[in-house]
Scaffold this motif. Structure first.
Motif, PDB file in Angstrom:
ATOM      1  N   ALA A   1      -2.511  15.658  -6.358  1.00 38.71           N
ATOM      2  CA  ALA A   1      -1.280  16.432  -5.828  1.00 38.71           C
ATOM      3  C   ALA A   1      -0.424  16.357  -4.851  1.00 38.71           C
ATOM      4  CB  ALA A   1      -1.262  17.830  -6.907  1.00 38.71           C
ATOM      5  N   ASP A   2      -1.559  16.334  -3.613  1.00 40.12           N
ATOM      6  CA  ASP A   2      -0.626  16.850  -2.311  1.00 40.12           C
ATOM      7  C   ASP A   2      -0.313  15.397  -2.273  1.00 40.12           C
ATOM      8  OD1 ASP A   2      -1.557  19.514  -2.426  1.00 40.12           O
ATOM      9  OD2 ASP A   2      -4.149  19.081  -2.001  1.00 40.12           O
ATOM     10  N   LEU A   3      -0.983  14.470  -1.961  1.00 43.40           N
ATOM     11  CA  LEU A   3      -0.618  13.215  -1.406  1.00 43.40           C
ATOM     12  C   LEU A   3       0.889  12.901  -3.043  1.00 43.40           C
ATOM     13  CD1 LEU A   3      -3.763  11.059  -2.143  1.00 43.40           C
ATOM     14  CD2 LEU A   3      -2.750  12.713   0.112  1.00 43.40           C
ATOM     15  N   ALA A   4       0.625  13.096  -3.744  1.00 39.37           N
ATOM     16  CA  ALA A   4       2.074  13.483  -4.324  1.00 39.37           C
ATOM     17  C   ALA A   4       3.534  13.825  -4.486  1.00 39.37           C
ATOM     18  CB  ALA A   4       1.416  13.636  -6.116  1.00 39.37           C
ATOM     19  N   ASP A   5       3.266  14.675  -3.899  1.00 33.33           N
ATOM     20  CA  ASP A   5       4.259  15.766  -3.381  1.00 33.33           C
ATOM     21  C   ASP A   5       3.896  15.393  -1.672  1.00 33.33           C
ATOM     22  OD1 ASP A   5       4.365  17.756  -5.599  1.00 33.33           O
ATOM     23  OD2 ASP A   5       2.675  18.876  -4.102  1.00 33.33           O
ATOM     24  N   ALA A   6       3.374  14.718  -1.220  1.00 33.00           N
ATOM     25  CA  ALA A   6       4.132  14.514   0.595  1.00 33.00           C
ATOM     26  C   ALA A   6       4.592  12.540   0.046  1.00 33.00           C
ATOM     27  CB  ALA A   6       2.357  14.049   1.028  1.00 33.00           C
ATOM     28  N   GLY A   7       5.043  12.245  -0.888  1.00 30.27           N
ATOM     29  CA  GLY A   7       5.327  10.908  -0.979  1.00 30.27           C
ATOM     30  C   GLY A   7       5.220  10.059  -1.091  1.00 30.27           C
ATOM     31  N   CYS A   8       4.056   9.974  -1.552  1.00 26.28           N
ATOM     32  CA  CYS A   8       2.439   8.519  -0.923  1.00 26.28           C
ATOM     33  C   CYS A   8       2.700   7.750  -2.164  1.00 26.28           C
ATOM     34  CB  CYS A   8       1.215   8.960  -1.008  1.00 26.28           C
ATOM     35  SG  CYS A   8       0.744   9.833   0.726  1.00 26.28           S
ATOM     36  N   PHE A   9       3.139   8.384  -3.727  1.00 25.19           N
ATOM     37  CA  PHE A   9       2.935   7.429  -4.586  1.00 25.19           C
ATOM     38  C   PHE A   9       4.679   7.422  -5.330  1.00 25.19           C
ATOM     39  CE2 PHE A   9      -0.645  10.309  -5.028  1.00 25.19           C
ATOM     40  CZ  PHE A   9      -1.498   9.407  -4.750  1.00 25.19           C
ATOM     41  N   VAL A  10       5.671   6.814  -3.884  1.00 29.72           N
ATOM     42  CA  VAL A  10       7.225   6.786  -4.505  1.00 29.72           C
ATOM     43  C   VAL A  10       6.985   5.440  -4.995  1.00 29.72           C
ATOM     44  CG1 VAL A  10       9.209   6.903  -3.303  1.00 29.72           C
ATOM     45  CG2 VAL A  10       8.140   9.014  -3.180  1.00 29.72           C
TER      46      VAL A  10
END
Length: 80
Positions: A26-35
């Protein structure tokens, strides 16, 4: 070094870093890693009488390939 080994080592490194910094997916997703980084669709460049279009990117669609194979110029279908 094989790709499989390199991949396994990269995954291990990522897991270690996530544990070290107490990161979650979730932290990585919030940081835009999975855009989703797909390019935006291009405008149609070719159109047939039935309204089928092609933007000129990737493989030529069947409808246009059949027309070209039959001797029609691709420029006949160009928009504008």
């Amino acid at each position: 070094m094989s790709k499989e080994i390199e991949r396994a080592e990269a995954i291990t490194w990522i897991r270690v870093q996530m544990a070290h910094y107490d990161l979650t997916i979730a932290d990585l997703a919030d940081a835009g890693c999975f855009v989703d980084r797909k390019p935006s669709p291009q405008p149609a460049r070719y159109r047939n009488a039935e309204g089928q279009t092609w933007d000129g990117q990737g493989a030529m669609p069947d409808w246009l390939q059949r027309a070209v194979n039959a001797g029609q110029s691709i420029e006949f279908f160009r928009i504008g």
